[in-house]
Design an enzyme around this catalytic site. Sequence first.
Site, short mmCIF file in Angstrom:
data_model
loop_
_atom_site.label_atom_id
_atom_site.label_comp_id
_atom_site.label_asym_id
_atom_site.label_seq_id
_atom_site.Cartn_x
_atom_site.Cartn_y
_atom_site.Cartn_z
N PRO A 127 -37.26 -27.25 55.49
CA PRO A 127 -38.32 -27.47 55.81
C PRO A 127 -38.72 -28.45 56.89
CG PRO A 127 -38.18 -28.81 53.80
CD PRO A 127 -36.74 -28.31 54.24
N GLY A 128 -39.88 -28.15 57.64
CA GLY A 128 -40.48 -29.10 58.59
C GLY A 128 -41.59 -29.67 58.19
N PHE A 183 -44.90 -28.00 48.43
CA PHE A 183 -45.72 -27.07 48.93
C PHE A 183 -45.16 -25.78 48.50
CE2 PHE A 183 -42.36 -27.88 52.43
CZ PHE A 183 -42.14 -26.65 52.63
N HIS A 201 -31.92 -32.12 55.08
CA HIS A 201 -32.57 -31.20 54.19
C HIS A 201 -33.99 -31.15 54.66
CE1 HIS A 201 -34.90 -34.99 53.08
NE2 HIS A 201 -35.47 -34.47 51.96
N GLY A 202 -34.47 -32.06 55.86
CA GLY A 202 -35.65 -31.92 56.21
C GLY A 202 -36.22 -32.62 57.40
N GLY A 251 -37.80 -35.65 57.43
CA GLY A 251 -37.89 -37.16 57.71
C GLY A 251 -39.12 -37.59 57.99
#
Length: 484
Positions: free
Chosen positions: A381-382, A208, A407-408, A410
């Site tokens: 990032p979420g 994104f 890293h994020g 999940g």
Amino acid sequence: MKNPKIPIKKIDENLYEIEPFGDMRVAGRVYASPEMMEGLLEEQAPLQQVINVAHLPGIEKYSLAMPDIHWGYGFPIGGVAATDWQEGVISPGGVGYDINCGMRLATTSLREDEVKKRLDKLIQELFKAIPTGVGSSHAIKKLSKNDLKKVAQEGVQWVIQQGYGKAEDLEVIEEKGRMPFADFSAVSQRAIERGLDQLGTLGSGNHFLEVDVVDRIYDEQAAAALGLFEGQIVVLIHSGSRGFGYQICDDYLKVMSKAAQKYHLDLPDRQLAAAPIQSPEGQDYFAAMSCAANFAWSNRQVIMDLARRVFKHVFNISDANLQFNLVYDVSHNIAKKETHKVGDREKTVCVHRKGATRALAPGHPLLPEKYRAVGQPVLIPGDMGRYSFVCIGTQKAMEETFGSTCHGAGRLLSRRQAKKAGAGRNLIKELSARGIVVQARGKATVAEEMPEAYKDVQSVVNVMHQSGISLKVARLRPIGVIKG
């Protein structure tokens, strides 16, 4: 614990250890809240992958998992493993198909109220300028084979020389945007064909570009060092090495499967296919993977510069007034030659980070001078409906996780489950009602990436914050999103 088959013990509130058994060479360590661990013990597969990775020849200290752990090819996503550079192995499964998938954050001088009136136009123009979706191409003029070789071997420096960005951007990119071991001769013709027209494209899946607002500051000193302030408009980019990197991974999985047999590697899962780092197969993979890593950093560099041009056009603003500046670019799918303390001495190791982010401590010599006092920026990032986080690395990360963190968010739902849950809903309209403008290639992509498909990233970030591995600096709230 519900399942007695996995010998796991609680070390502290957010850390669990799987004691070595069978042919495990080291223990497994998992950063997770008690609620997360309950779910992992129910699911089993990700923890089994932590155990499997602990069998790799040359693995040092622990097979590690971050709180965003979930099942992946061979290694779990959210996994970290360091292997001895001379005696250990390298595994494509420890990097993943999207080599050097990563995050990039750029700031602007704009505030939310200055952008709101033209937000629809901004997102439309970003969507036009930056190709999205499977097989997306032609963001810029198609590269010649020789130009692609320069991207693969020289990395971001060459891209900047072509007019995409500023020389000072290099200082705030992991490895300054170039892995020095890259060798284009290790890349297949098929990978080359796939890479020629994909530079500057976002891709599909969870990739994104977001226009975000800095809506909360947790650490004023660190935020100031990173150039962040409340109400500020920033741009967050998530993309990787596109078809070029995918093809390199696919090519070398076949090579590594044969190599594992050739070198008599006793592995518990064929998806852990590996070769000794110093073998011809290991060196070739590392050289080709480095080419893909350089492509990915260059890809995000071009995407960022295309976004800068759109902002200038939409807001009719000069570069001097826009202040579109790169904060940091960090990989979360990569294998790198690094030096870390193992026991009582420094060792050279190959750190596999698959769905994990490097998180260097304050004072680390690889940090740019302006971040030396606060630590490496970490971008987590979420989902497109809630928030993402900016954090910084710590000394504890250097001591416990080979300088790595999560890293994020999940996933909670598989892509198929998410599409089923989104059936009959107008998700773009729902997000619009929450003040978030979304442009995407298709409704299916939006459904796959709906906010409910992901864990609340805050719970993941908090585990690492409370563990002292990476510390929260700022929270970002999306107001505009483009997706594949």
